[in-house]
Design a protein around this motif. Structure first.
Motif, PDB file in Angstrom:
ATOM      1  N   LEU A  21     -65.084 -53.256   9.555  1.00 51.76           N
ATOM      2  CA  LEU A  21     -65.009 -54.407   8.654  1.00 51.76           C
ATOM      3  C   LEU A  21     -63.610 -55.012   8.708  1.00 51.76           C
ATOM      4  O   LEU A  21     -62.676 -54.380   9.205  1.00 51.76           O
ATOM      5  CB  LEU A  21     -65.263 -53.983   7.215  1.00 51.76           C
ATOM      6  CG  LEU A  21     -66.629 -53.507   6.773  1.00 51.76           C
ATOM      7  CD1 LEU A  21     -66.788 -52.042   7.074  1.00 51.76           C
ATOM      8  CD2 LEU A  21     -66.809 -53.751   5.297  1.00 51.76           C
ATOM      9  N   VAL A  24     -61.658 -62.175   9.184  1.00 54.37           N
ATOM     10  CA  VAL A  24     -61.875 -62.849  10.466  1.00 54.37           C
ATOM     11  C   VAL A  24     -60.560 -62.911  11.267  1.00 54.37           C
ATOM     12  O   VAL A  24     -59.486 -63.093  10.687  1.00 54.37           O
ATOM     13  CB  VAL A  24     -62.478 -64.256  10.244  1.00 54.37           C
ATOM     14  CG1 VAL A  24     -61.527 -65.143   9.449  1.00 54.37           C
ATOM     15  CG2 VAL A  24     -62.847 -64.918  11.563  1.00 54.37           C
ATOM     16  N   LYS A  28     -61.495 -57.088  14.753  1.00 51.93           N
ATOM     17  CA  LYS A  28     -62.626 -56.150  14.702  1.00 51.93           C
ATOM     18  C   LYS A  28     -63.320 -56.033  16.059  1.00 51.93           C
ATOM     19  O   LYS A  28     -63.537 -54.935  16.563  1.00 51.93           O
ATOM     20  CB  LYS A  28     -63.654 -56.620  13.658  1.00 51.93           C
ATOM     21  CG  LYS A  28     -63.114 -56.716  12.251  1.00 51.93           C
ATOM     22  CD  LYS A  28     -64.149 -57.259  11.274  1.00 51.93           C
ATOM     23  CE  LYS A  28     -64.529 -58.711  11.498  1.00 51.93           C
ATOM     24  NZ  LYS A  28     -63.449 -59.666  11.258  1.00 51.93           N
ATOM     25  N   GLY A  87     -68.029 -56.607  10.751  1.00 47.75           N
ATOM     26  CA  GLY A  87     -67.979 -57.545   9.630  1.00 47.75           C
ATOM     27  C   GLY A  87     -68.756 -57.010   8.454  1.00 47.75           C
ATOM     28  O   GLY A  87     -69.661 -56.211   8.604  1.00 47.75           O
ATOM     29  N   HIS A  88     -68.363 -57.468   7.240  1.00 51.62           N
ATOM     30  CA  HIS A  88     -69.038 -56.889   6.088  1.00 51.62           C
ATOM     31  C   HIS A  88     -70.406 -57.491   5.858  1.00 51.62           C
ATOM     32  O   HIS A  88     -71.203 -56.974   5.103  1.00 51.62           O
ATOM     33  CB  HIS A  88     -68.192 -56.900   4.825  1.00 51.62           C
ATOM     34  CG  HIS A  88     -67.659 -58.226   4.446  1.00 51.62           C
ATOM     35  ND1 HIS A  88     -66.401 -58.631   4.770  1.00 51.62           N
ATOM     36  CD2 HIS A  88     -68.215 -59.230   3.765  1.00 51.62           C
ATOM     37  CE1 HIS A  88     -66.200 -59.834   4.281  1.00 51.62           C
ATOM     38  NE2 HIS A  88     -67.276 -60.217   3.683  1.00 51.62           N
ATOM     39  N   GLN A 118     -61.264 -61.855   2.956  1.00 49.35           N
ATOM     40  CA  GLN A 118     -62.365 -60.999   3.405  1.00 49.35           C
ATOM     41  C   GLN A 118     -61.987 -59.519   3.425  1.00 49.35           C
ATOM     42  O   GLN A 118     -62.859 -58.667   3.400  1.00 49.35           O
ATOM     43  CB  GLN A 118     -62.863 -61.442   4.779  1.00 49.35           C
ATOM     44  CG  GLN A 118     -63.655 -62.736   4.687  1.00 49.35           C
ATOM     45  CD  GLN A 118     -63.865 -63.340   6.053  1.00 49.35           C
ATOM     46  OE1 GLN A 118     -62.929 -63.806   6.689  1.00 49.35           O
ATOM     47  NE2 GLN A 118     -65.085 -63.301   6.525  1.00 49.35           N
TER      48      GLN A 118
END
Ligand code: GDP
Length: 460
Positions: A21, A24, A28, A87-88, A118
């Motif tokens: 996670l 942006v 990741k 990503g979450h 984020q």
């Protein structure tokens, strides 16, 4: 420990599932690529196994990358399974009974950028699901004066830097440690952490040069071995249980499900129950598919058929009647059990995700159950009432429902990661209903709040 000991135990210990996670552009995707790349360049065949939606890195490969940091004899977990979509958003999709499907998370934070919106969102989700995590403080190679030592454990690299470079990096690292502390976590550089249950370990890494990747894998492996072994104990021969990652049209197979199996075994021909938009779907597995190795991909045949998959694994299920299946929904094998009992089980798991709705409020559409739940939570926090919440693209019925709201503030559809069906587009144009859509939750909520504030200003 004898060979048969190891085999007996690993028969009932599954691979821990790891999710990545972070904000942006914090790295990741690059980090996942680097983990896969480092594994493949270990050279041996079987260095990694590409699943549908996930990559399995076996213990031997991890030990090869981590060198002296990981002695395979100290472990009996078979390796790590990395979810490929970072990503979450995918993290919240990946839920299992009462929590997150991922057993551990890697929170990637750009070491120069620190916490961003984020990052905060990811932390909230990790807190809510009680998922243990470590922080990958990424992009350390951009530290002024940094002298990269490719593929080295970060402990070695760190010590080899000039005082100036190290103190520049330390400043950034301690900023992140402070931010973690503000978020309610005690944290420190991972080699100073004694108890990973009490403290969040921060691992400085570079997804570019690979520095710190051995350490990251070591910490993930160690954490799972030390604290999660009990959770990893499964009955491999038992009926499979999994979560739908994606519902996808596949040429020659119709609607298929990309699924992560976290318990038992799923076999071709098994009767399964899948969470559907309106009711549980009962169907039979026609084929189980895995991606073909890259080198073998011909134009039309993208998949290999397999007879069965044991947890933990990602696999594509081809079966009839999957059109109404929902991403984020549970999948359960019926084999050896009463079908009604399994259906009730799926229903009760879906009920956990149901969103509280009011008589008056906005319409929410999202692409998966997990993201619908995350949206609902964000709106609850912002005190925005919800009239209706559903998985799926924006349809004419949503426009009709939104237009029944008494207040103009509520004549709104909030769409998270969804498309607008053509006929719904037409109805939107002809109505007063406003559509907000985005693939970032906080952005969507912010846009809506801005709209409400503007309307209020205009009325004064
Ligand atoms: P994501 O949005 O979190 O998946 O981020 P990406 O992996 O797409 O990375 C965003 C940008 O940062 C890309 O241009 C990457 O090349 C760059 N990047 C990622 N990791 C590193 C790193 O460790 N060092 C440097 N210098 N750049 C990086």
């Amino acid at each position: 420990m004898s060979d048969s000991d190891t085999r007996d135990r690993s028969d009932t210990l599954r691979t821990p599932i790891v999710a990545v996670l972070g904000h942006v552009d914090h790295g990741k995707t690059s980090l996942l690529d680097k983990v896969r790349g480092s594994a493949v360049s270990e050279g041996e065949a079987g260095a990694i196994t590409q699943h549908i939606g996930a990559t399995a890195v076996p213990l031997d490969t991890i030990s090869g990358i981590a060198g002296s940091l990981v002695d395979p004899d100290d472990f009996d977990l078979p390796g790590l399974l990395f979810i490929d979509t970072p990503g979450h958003h995918s993290f919240s999709t990946l839920r299992s009974r009462g929590g997150a499907l991922a057993d551990i998370a890697v929170l990637v934070v750009d070491v120069n950028d620190g916490f961003q919106p984020q990052t905060e969102e990811a932390i909230d989700i990790l807190k809510r699901t009680g998922t243990p995590f470590i922080v990958a403080a990424n992009k350390i190679d951009t530290t002024p004066g940094w002298n990269p030592q490719e593929g080295e454990p970060i402990q070695v690299t760190y010590e080899a830097q000039s005082d100036r470079a190290r103190s520049r990096l330390d400043e950034n690292l301690y900023e992140i440690i402070g931010q973690l502390s503000d978020a309610g976590f005690s944290a420190d550089l991972y080699w100073r952490v004694q108890d990973f249950q009490a403290n969040v370990g921060v691992v400085p890494v570079s997804a570019m040069t690979g520095e710190g990747v051995p350490d990251l894998l070591t910490v993930l492996m160690g954490l799972s071995q030390r604290y999660m072994k009990d959770q990893m104990t499964i009955d491999v021969e038992g009926p499979g249980a999994g979560t739908v990652l994606e519902v996808k049209e596949e040429k020659g197979f119709g609607t298929t499900l990309d699924v992560v199996i976290y318990d038992g075994t799923l076999r071709e021909g098994d009767e399964i129950v899948v969470g559907g938009l309106h009711e549980p779907i009962v169907t039979e597995v026609r084929a189980l598919l895995q991606p073909k190795p890259l080198a073998e991909i011909r134009t039309e045949k993208r998949f290999d058929r397999v007879d069965s998959v044991g947890a933990a694994a990602g696999v594509k299920i081809a079966a009839p009647d999957l059109e109404d299946a929902m991403a984020g929904a549970p999948v359960r094998v019926v084999r050896g059990r009463e079908r009604d009992v399994v259906v009730a089980d799926v229903e009760s798991e879906l009920a956990e995700i149901e969103v509280d709705t009011e008589e008056e409020g906005v319409v929410v559409k999202a692409d998966t159950l997990g993201s619908l739940e995350a949206m609902a939570n964000a709106l609850l926090e912002a005190e925005v009432p919800i009239l209706r919440a559903e998985v799926g693209d924006v349809a004419p019925r949503d426009v009709a429902v939104a237009s029944t709201a008494a207040e103009a503030d509520n004549q709104v559809i909030l769409g998270f990661n969804v498309d607008v069906l053509k006929n719904a587009q037409r109805e939107l144009e002809e109505s007063d209903v406003r559509l907000f859509s985005d693939d970032v939750i906080y952005q969507l909520v912010e846009d809506y709040e801005e709209f409400v504030a503007e309307r209020q200003r205009a009325q004064q």
